[in-house]
Design a protein around this motif. Structure first.
Motif, PDB file in Angstrom:
ATOM      1  N   MET A   6       0.687  -1.412   0.048  1.00 32.58           N
ATOM      2  CA  MET A   6       0.016  -0.306   0.382  1.00 32.58           C
ATOM      3  C   MET A   6       0.842   1.199   0.074  1.00 32.58           C
ATOM      4  O   MET A   6       0.903   2.469  -0.980  1.00 32.58           O
ATOM      5  N   ARG A   7       2.006   1.298   0.945  1.00 35.73           N
ATOM      6  CA  ARG A   7       2.582   2.308   0.481  1.00 35.73           C
ATOM      7  C   ARG A   7       3.993   2.435  -0.499  1.00 35.73           C
ATOM      8  O   ARG A   7       3.664   4.243  -0.739  1.00 35.73           O
ATOM      9  N   LYS A   8       4.042   1.621  -0.660  1.00 35.69           N
ATOM     10  CA  LYS A   8       4.387   0.958  -2.656  1.00 35.69           C
ATOM     11  C   LYS A   8       4.105   1.957  -4.114  1.00 35.69           C
ATOM     12  O   LYS A   8       4.226   3.008  -4.493  1.00 35.69           O
ATOM     13  N   TYR A   9       2.488   1.212  -3.076  1.00 39.95           N
ATOM     14  CA  TYR A   9       1.777   1.312  -5.071  1.00 39.95           C
ATOM     15  C   TYR A   9      -0.148   1.871  -4.887  1.00 39.95           C
ATOM     16  O   TYR A   9      -0.367   1.958  -6.008  1.00 39.95           O
ATOM     17  N   GLY A  10      -0.128   1.758  -3.757  1.00 39.03           N
ATOM     18  CA  GLY A  10      -1.075   3.323  -3.099  1.00 39.03           C
ATOM     19  C   GLY A  10      -2.539   1.933  -3.439  1.00 39.03           C
ATOM     20  O   GLY A  10      -3.679   2.476  -2.732  1.00 39.03           O
ATOM     21  N   ILE A  11      -2.276   0.959  -3.252  1.00 42.97           N
ATOM     22  CA  ILE A  11      -3.363  -0.175  -3.543  1.00 42.97           C
ATOM     23  C   ILE A  11      -3.779  -0.076  -1.837  1.00 42.97           C
ATOM     24  O   ILE A  11      -3.139  -1.216  -0.868  1.00 42.97           O
ATOM     25  N   PRO A  12      -4.842   0.031  -1.790  1.00 39.55           N
ATOM     26  CA  PRO A  12      -5.533  -0.455  -0.426  1.00 39.55           C
ATOM     27  C   PRO A  12      -4.899  -1.851   0.116  1.00 39.55           C
ATOM     28  O   PRO A  12      -5.233  -3.116   0.178  1.00 39.55           O
ATOM     29  N   ALA A  13      -5.127  -1.890   1.720  1.00 37.99           N
ATOM     30  CA  ALA A  13      -4.168  -2.550   2.469  1.00 37.99           C
ATOM     31  C   ALA A  13      -5.386  -3.860   2.570  1.00 37.99           C
ATOM     32  O   ALA A  13      -5.663  -5.229   2.336  1.00 37.99           O
ATOM     33  N   LYS A  71       6.247 -13.125  -1.132  1.00 39.86           N
ATOM     34  CA  LYS A  71       5.553 -12.149  -1.181  1.00 39.86           C
ATOM     35  C   LYS A  71       6.003 -11.615  -2.440  1.00 39.86           C
ATOM     36  O   LYS A  71       5.664 -10.377  -3.099  1.00 39.86           O
ATOM     37  N   TYR A  72       6.853 -12.233  -3.357  1.00 38.09           N
ATOM     38  CA  TYR A  72       6.572 -12.216  -4.804  1.00 38.09           C
ATOM     39  C   TYR A  72       5.436 -11.636  -5.447  1.00 38.09           C
ATOM     40  O   TYR A  72       5.132 -10.934  -6.753  1.00 38.09           O
ATOM     41  N   SER A  73       4.404 -12.625  -4.748  1.00 35.25           N
ATOM     42  CA  SER A  73       2.735 -12.746  -5.418  1.00 35.25           C
ATOM     43  C   SER A  73       2.475 -11.797  -4.971  1.00 35.25           C
ATOM     44  O   SER A  73       1.580 -11.144  -5.760  1.00 35.25           O
ATOM     45  N   PHE A  74       2.152 -10.832  -3.538  1.00 33.40           N
ATOM     46  CA  PHE A  74       1.882 -10.021  -3.202  1.00 33.40           C
ATOM     47  C   PHE A  74       2.547  -8.873  -4.536  1.00 33.40           C
ATOM     48  O   PHE A  74       1.296  -7.722  -4.430  1.00 33.40           O
ATOM     49  N   ARG A  75       3.968  -8.722  -4.628  1.00 30.92           N
ATOM     50  CA  ARG A  75       4.383  -7.971  -5.433  1.00 30.92           C
ATOM     51  C   ARG A  75       3.824  -7.729  -6.748  1.00 30.92           C
ATOM     52  O   ARG A  75       3.356  -6.709  -7.342  1.00 30.92           O
ATOM     53  N   ASP A  76       3.805  -8.608  -7.234  1.00 30.95           N
ATOM     54  CA  ASP A  76       2.434  -9.184  -8.589  1.00 30.95           C
ATOM     55  C   ASP A  76       1.336  -9.145  -9.068  1.00 30.95           C
ATOM     56  O   ASP A  76       1.628  -8.371  -9.748  1.00 30.95           O
ATOM     57  N   HIS A  77       1.390  -8.516  -7.819  1.00 35.75           N
ATOM     58  CA  HIS A  77      -0.076  -7.960  -7.835  1.00 35.75           C
ATOM     59  C   HIS A  77      -0.532  -6.535  -7.853  1.00 35.75           C
ATOM     60  O   HIS A  77      -1.219  -6.086  -8.610  1.00 35.75           O
ATOM     61  N   SER A  78       0.390  -5.936  -7.582  1.00 43.92           N
ATOM     62  CA  SER A  78       0.224  -4.586  -7.353  1.00 43.92           C
ATOM     63  C   SER A  78       0.667  -4.082  -8.543  1.00 43.92           C
ATOM     64  O   SER A  78       0.318  -3.662  -9.043  1.00 43.92           O
ATOM     65  N   LEU A  79       1.580  -4.760  -9.459  1.00 42.07           N
ATOM     66  CA  LEU A  79       2.513  -3.991 -10.614  1.00 42.07           C
ATOM     67  C   LEU A  79       1.148  -4.723 -11.707  1.00 42.07           C
ATOM     68  O   LEU A  79       1.573  -4.184 -12.436  1.00 42.07           O
ATOM     69  N   PHE A  80       0.798  -6.282 -11.011  1.00 46.14           N
ATOM     70  CA  PHE A  80      -0.518  -5.784 -12.092  1.00 46.14           C
ATOM     71  C   PHE A  80      -1.681  -4.816 -12.403  1.00 46.14           C
ATOM     72  O   PHE A  80      -1.831  -5.107 -13.120  1.00 46.14           O
ATOM     73  N   LEU A  81      -1.748  -4.672 -10.912  1.00 48.25           N
ATOM     74  CA  LEU A  81      -3.124  -3.128 -11.118  1.00 48.25           C
ATOM     75  C   LEU A  81      -2.829  -2.148 -11.583  1.00 48.25           C
ATOM     76  O   LEU A  81      -2.906  -1.640 -12.097  1.00 48.25           O
ATOM     77  N   THR A  82      -1.464  -1.207 -11.221  1.00 49.93           N
ATOM     78  CA  THR A  82      -0.823  -0.557 -11.509  1.00 49.93           C
ATOM     79  C   THR A  82      -0.029  -0.794 -12.543  1.00 49.93           C
ATOM     80  O   THR A  82      -0.831   0.147 -13.544  1.00 49.93           O
ATOM     81  N   GLY A  83      -0.232  -1.707 -13.096  1.00 50.90           N
ATOM     82  CA  GLY A  83       0.299  -1.670 -14.999  1.00 50.90           C
ATOM     83  C   GLY A  83      -1.025  -1.858 -15.906  1.00 50.90           C
ATOM     84  O   GLY A  83      -0.235  -2.245 -17.100  1.00 50.90           O
ATOM     85  N   ARG A  84      -1.913  -1.858 -15.808  1.00 52.35           N
ATOM     86  CA  ARG A  84      -2.653  -1.850 -15.908  1.00 52.35           C
ATOM     87  C   ARG A  84      -3.683  -0.641 -16.439  1.00 52.35           C
ATOM     88  O   ARG A  84      -4.699  -0.457 -15.088  1.00 52.35           O
ATOM     89  N   LYS A  85      -3.940   0.073 -17.821  1.00 54.08           N
ATOM     90  CA  LYS A  85      -4.677   1.127 -17.613  1.00 54.08           C
ATOM     91  C   LYS A  85      -6.488   0.785 -17.935  1.00 54.08           C
ATOM     92  O   LYS A  85      -7.010   1.891 -16.647  1.00 54.08           O
ATOM     93  N   ARG A  86      -6.508  -0.240 -17.194  1.00 52.26           N
ATOM     94  CA  ARG A  86      -8.279  -1.091 -16.819  1.00 52.26           C
ATOM     95  C   ARG A  86      -8.304   0.289 -15.830  1.00 52.26           C
ATOM     96  O   ARG A  86      -9.300   0.463 -14.971  1.00 52.26           O
ATOM     97  N   TYR A  87      -7.507  -0.609 -15.079  1.00 54.08           N
ATOM     98  CA  TYR A  87      -7.835   0.020 -13.667  1.00 54.08           C
ATOM     99  C   TYR A  87      -7.128   1.026 -13.258  1.00 54.08           C
ATOM    100  O   TYR A  87      -7.176   1.732 -11.755  1.00 54.08           O
TER     101      TYR A  87
END
Length: 268
Positions: A81-88, A144-160
Motif C-alpha cells: 500500500m505504501r509503495k503502490y497505493g492499493i489499500p491493504a 511476497k513476490y506474489s503480493f508484489r506481482d499483484h501490485s504491478l498487475f493492477l498498476t500496470g494496466r490502464k483498465r484499473y
C-alpha cells in the motif's frame, strides 16, 4: 680264594653304602599370594541432571485460518500500500478469497495468492483447472513476490487506473471497481471482498498506513484472569459483540492476545 671273595664283598658294600649320593626331593613351598580383601570404596558418581531452563515460545493461537493468514501477510499488504497505493484491506481480502486463506493449491504449491495467470510470464509455471482445464498460472519462490506481482498487475494496466483516483482507504469503491474493470466475473465479488474487510476489520491496516490508527483505548491486551465476560463488562459490550468484533468462534483467550473493543470507524 675265600679271601678274594671276602674282599670283593666288602668292597661292594662300601661303594653302595658309603659313596652313593643321597637325592633329596625338596617339597616346593607353596607361594603365598596375599589377597587384599578390603573392599574398595567405589563411590558411584551421582548423575546430576541439569534441567536446562528452556523458554518455550507459546505459539500464537488464532481463531481460524483466516486470522492466521491476516497475521502473516498484513505487514506485506501494508508495504505494498505504501509503495503502490492499493489499500491493504483490498489486497488482504483478495488474498484471503482467492487463496482460501493460504490453503488453496495455487498458494500452497506455487505461492500464488491471487490466481494471476501466466500471460507473458517467463518464470516458473503451474497448471490448474480454473475457467478452463489446466490453465497456466504463475509460480513464485516466495509468497511476497506474489503480493508484489499483484501490485504491478493492477498498476500496470490502464483498465484499473481509475481506482487510484479513489480515496486511499475507500475499500468499498475498490471492491466494486475491480469487478467493473474486469478483474473478476463473479457478480458477488465486490460484496465478498467487503464482507471479509468488515468481518475481520481489515480497514484498520489502511488506517495504520495513513496515520489514522485508532487510539489505544480501542484495543485490550489480555492479561491473566481475563475472560470475555470481564472484558465485555469493562468496555460496556456484550460477550457476543466482543466475539463478533474479533471474529472469535469460542471463548478461549490467551495472555497477550490483542482484542478490539471498539469498532474502527469506516469514514476516516
Amino acid at each position: 680264594m675265600k679271601k678274594i671273595i671276602t674282599i670283593l664283598c666288602i668292597t661292594l658294600l662300601i661303594v653302595s653304602c658309603g659313596t652313593s649320593k643321597k637325592v633329596q626331593t625338596k617339597k616346593a613351598k607353596p607361594r603365598t599370594v596375599k589377597v587384599d580383601r578390603t573392599k574398595k570404596n567405589t563411590t558411584k558418581e551421582k548423575e546430576v541432571i541439569v534441567a536446562e531452563e528452556t523458554v518455550k515460545e507459546t505459539p500464537e493461537v488464532y481463531a481460524n485460518k483466516t486470522e492466521e493468514y491476516i497475521a502473516i501477510f498484513s505487514d506485506i499488504a501494508q508495504d505494498e500500500m505504501r509503495k503502490y497505493g492499493i489499500p491493504a484491506s483490498i489486497t488482504l481480502a483478495q488474498g484471503i478469497l482467492e487463496s482460501a486463506s493460504g490453503k488453496g493449491r495455487l498458494s500452497v504449491e506455487a505461492n500464488n495468492h491471487f490466481g494471476i495467470k501466466c500471460h507473458n510470464w517467463t518464470g516458473a509455471k503451474i497448471y490448474h483447472d480454473d475457467d478452463a482445464s489446466q490453465e497456466c498460472f504463475r509460480k513464485y519462490k516466495n509468497a511476497k513476490y506474489s503480493f508484489r506481482d499483484h501490485s504491478l498487475f493492477l498498476t500496470g494496466r490502464k483498465r484499473y487506473s481509475k481506482l487510484f483516483n479513489l480515496e486511499k482507504d475507500d475499500y468499498s469503491g475498490w471492491a466494486k471497481g475491480l469487478r467493473a474493470a474486469g478483474y473478476a466475473t463473479d457478480r458477488k465479488y465486490p460484496s465478498k471482498l467487503i464482507s471479509l474487510i468488515e468481518r475481520y476489520q481489515l480497514y484498520r491496516f489502511d488506517a495504520d498506513v495513513l496515520g489514522k490508527q485508532a487510539a489505544n483505548n480501542d484495543k485490550h491486551t489480555v492479561i491473566k484472569g481475563d475472560t470475555l465476560y470481564s472484558i465485555s463488562r469493562k468496555y460496556n459490550l456484550s460477550v457476543n459483540e466482543l466475539k463478533a468484533l474479533n471474529s472469535l468462534e469460542n471463548n478461549d483467550l490467551f495472555v497477550g492476545q490483542i482484542l478490539f473493543v471498539k469498532p474502527i470507524p469506516k469514514d476516516y
